[in-house]
Scaffold this active site. Structure first.
Site, short mmCIF file in Angstrom:
data_model
loop_
_atom_site.label_atom_id
_atom_site.label_comp_id
_atom_site.label_asym_id
_atom_site.label_seq_id
_atom_site.Cartn_x
_atom_site.Cartn_y
_atom_site.Cartn_z
N VAL A 11 0.85 -1.20 0.00
CA VAL A 11 0.00 0.00 0.00
C VAL A 11 0.89 1.25 0.00
O VAL A 11 0.71 2.16 -0.82
CB VAL A 11 -0.95 0.00 1.24
CG1 VAL A 11 -1.58 1.37 1.44
CG2 VAL A 11 -2.02 -1.08 1.09
N VAL A 12 1.85 1.27 0.92
CA VAL A 12 2.68 2.48 1.07
C VAL A 12 3.51 2.73 -0.20
O VAL A 12 3.58 3.86 -0.70
CB VAL A 12 3.60 2.34 2.31
CG1 VAL A 12 4.61 3.47 2.38
CG2 VAL A 12 2.75 2.29 3.58
N ARG A 13 4.07 1.65 -0.74
CA ARG A 13 4.98 1.85 -1.89
C ARG A 13 4.21 2.15 -3.18
O ARG A 13 4.66 2.93 -4.01
CB ARG A 13 5.88 0.63 -2.04
CG ARG A 13 6.80 0.50 -0.81
CD ARG A 13 8.18 0.12 -1.16
NE ARG A 13 9.06 0.34 -0.01
CZ ARG A 13 10.05 -0.46 0.33
NH1 ARG A 13 10.30 -1.54 -0.41
NH2 ARG A 13 10.82 -0.18 1.36
N ASP A 25 -8.41 -17.49 8.54
CA ASP A 25 -9.60 -18.34 8.40
C ASP A 25 -10.05 -18.59 6.96
O ASP A 25 -10.79 -19.53 6.71
CB ASP A 25 -10.78 -17.73 9.17
CG ASP A 25 -10.56 -17.77 10.68
OD1 ASP A 25 -9.64 -18.47 11.12
OD2 ASP A 25 -11.33 -17.09 11.40
N ARG A 29 2.33 -36.96 13.81
CA ARG A 29 2.15 -38.30 13.27
C ARG A 29 3.33 -39.20 13.63
O ARG A 29 3.16 -40.39 13.88
CB ARG A 29 1.96 -38.26 11.76
CG ARG A 29 1.46 -39.63 11.27
CD ARG A 29 1.45 -39.83 9.78
NE ARG A 29 0.51 -38.96 9.12
CZ ARG A 29 0.86 -37.85 8.48
NH1 ARG A 29 2.12 -37.47 8.44
NH2 ARG A 29 -0.04 -37.12 7.88
N MET A 47 -7.38 -23.71 14.21
CA MET A 47 -8.25 -22.55 14.38
C MET A 47 -9.41 -22.54 13.38
O MET A 47 -9.39 -23.25 12.37
CB MET A 47 -7.45 -21.27 14.27
CG MET A 47 -6.88 -20.85 15.61
SD MET A 47 -6.11 -19.23 15.54
CE MET A 47 -6.06 -18.85 17.28
N ARG A 63 -13.21 -20.60 14.29
CA ARG A 63 -14.35 -20.62 15.20
C ARG A 63 -15.64 -20.87 14.44
O ARG A 63 -16.53 -21.54 14.89
CB ARG A 63 -14.43 -19.28 15.94
CG ARG A 63 -14.76 -19.48 17.37
CD ARG A 63 -14.72 -18.25 18.24
NE ARG A 63 -14.07 -17.07 17.73
CZ ARG A 63 -13.26 -16.30 18.45
NH1 ARG A 63 -12.98 -16.64 19.69
NH2 ARG A 63 -12.74 -15.21 17.96
N HIS A 91 -1.33 -45.54 13.53
CA HIS A 91 -1.75 -44.29 14.17
C HIS A 91 -3.05 -43.81 13.54
O HIS A 91 -3.46 -44.34 12.50
CB HIS A 91 -0.69 -43.20 13.94
CG HIS A 91 -0.62 -42.81 12.50
ND1 HIS A 91 0.34 -43.33 11.65
CD2 HIS A 91 -1.41 -42.02 11.74
CE1 HIS A 91 0.13 -42.85 10.43
NE2 HIS A 91 -0.92 -42.05 10.47
#
Ligand code: F6P
Length: 319
Positions: A23-25, A127, A154, A169, A171, A215
């Site tokens: 954004v700045v550049r 997310d 594993r 993560m 929610r 496993h």
């Protein structure tokens, strides 16, 4: 436009710094000044403004977190807080704003746009739950971190012939769980978008063991419910020795992947161009590898949802 503002808000995501830098550049190249707003909407309400130039964003592209800091502001959710924010922007001569963040942050952007401010949003959240864009900034890095953790777990799961429940993560969204579960070869993936069927879980885990699997890995999105309870229920029904690992905020930090740095660079630069071209209440997005700008408000009403083909693939590959 001579002066624009930029802020990061909500949960941080790796690649936010690369977006700030872009954004700045891009603005500097177009002769436009950029004011960085600290701590998201909280800083907007408090007038916590900092002039940024190309030098201020040197050496940040590869850093996780956000140099502008981030927060979730209760005051900004009130009409009075939003009016204060607009006053501060006017006083500083900021004519347009770029908001880098997830769902809640982009809702804030729409509120400001309704008050007459030109605002462009950049979708950034691990997310990946924003409609209209294939990817949000930070998702690729978070999935990579989760997969690395799954692979490490594993090893020990196999040595001890254990079942592991790994909570990632999300929610309200199963995107991280689905992507990391497939890439990490999980036997079971539980996400909030689909109901939990313990009979199916037990059948699948037992089938695997009968085939000689040493496993099993169950990846569960945090939105499904307590990983400990799920682990206890699976252990009770299968008698497999189970352990639970919650990856938590590890997924939010760390060096962004090249994919996220590139995405953030493209979205950041385009956001400036859209703002200067007079766009407001827009969101820049990556769709089929092309950068687009879309009307923001309908995107926030739409639900991204899970790709059903990907969900089916996860079931087929885990057999
Ligand atoms: O929205 C990003 C996210 O990391 C979610 O996946 C998670 O549920 C939430 O933020 C955690 O937020 P906090 O930073 O408040 O713990």
């Amino acid at each position: 436009m001579h002066t624009i503002g930029v802020l990061t808000s909500g949960g941080d995501a790796p690649g936010m710094n690369a977006a700030i830098r872009a954004v700045v550049r891009r603005a500097a190249a177009l002769g436009v000044e950029v004011i960085g707003i600290a701590r998201g909407y909280a800083g907007l309400v408090q007038g916590d403004f900092h002039r940024l130039n190309s030098g201020s964003v040197a050496d940040i592209i590869h850093r996780g977190g956000t140099v502008l800091l981030t927060a979730r502001s209760a005051e900004f959710r009130t009409k009075a807080g939003q009016a204060k924010a607009i006053d501060n922007l006017n006083r500083e001569g900021i004519e347009g704003l770029i908001v880098i963040g997830g769902d809640g942050s982009l809702h804030g952007a729409v509120e400001l746009a309704k008050m007459g401010l030109s605002v462009v949003g950049i979708p950034a959240t691990i997310d990946n739950d924003i409609a209209g864009t294939d990817y949000t900034i930070g998702f690729d890095t978070a999935v990579g971190t989760a997969v690395e953790a799954i692979n490490r777990i594993r090893d020990t799961a196999t040595s001890h012939e254990r079942n592991f429940i790994i909570e990632v993560m999300g929610r309200h969204s199963g995107q991280i769980a689905l992507a990391s579960g497939i890439a990490g070869g999980a036997e079971i993936i539980l996400i909030p978008e689909y109901p939990v069927d313990y009979d199916l879980i037990v059948e699948r885990l037992e089938r695997g063991r009968k085939r000689g699997k040493l496993h099993s890995i169950v990846v569960v999105a945090e939105g499904v419910g307590s990983a400990f309870e799920i682990g206890r229920e699976i252990a009770r029904r299968t008698r497999l020795e189970s352990r639970v690992t919650i990856l938590g905020h590890i997924q939010r930090g760390g060096t962004p992947t090249a994919f996220d740095c590139l995405l953030a660079s493209k979205l950041g630069a385009r956001a400036v161009e859209v703002l200067l071209a007079g766009g407001s209440s827009r969101m820049v997005a990556s769709v089929a590898n092309k950068i687009l700008d879309l009307d923001l408000e309908p995107l926030l009403k739409a639900k991204k949802g899970i790709d059903p083909e990907l969900y089916r693939l996860a079931e087929v590959l885990a057999l």
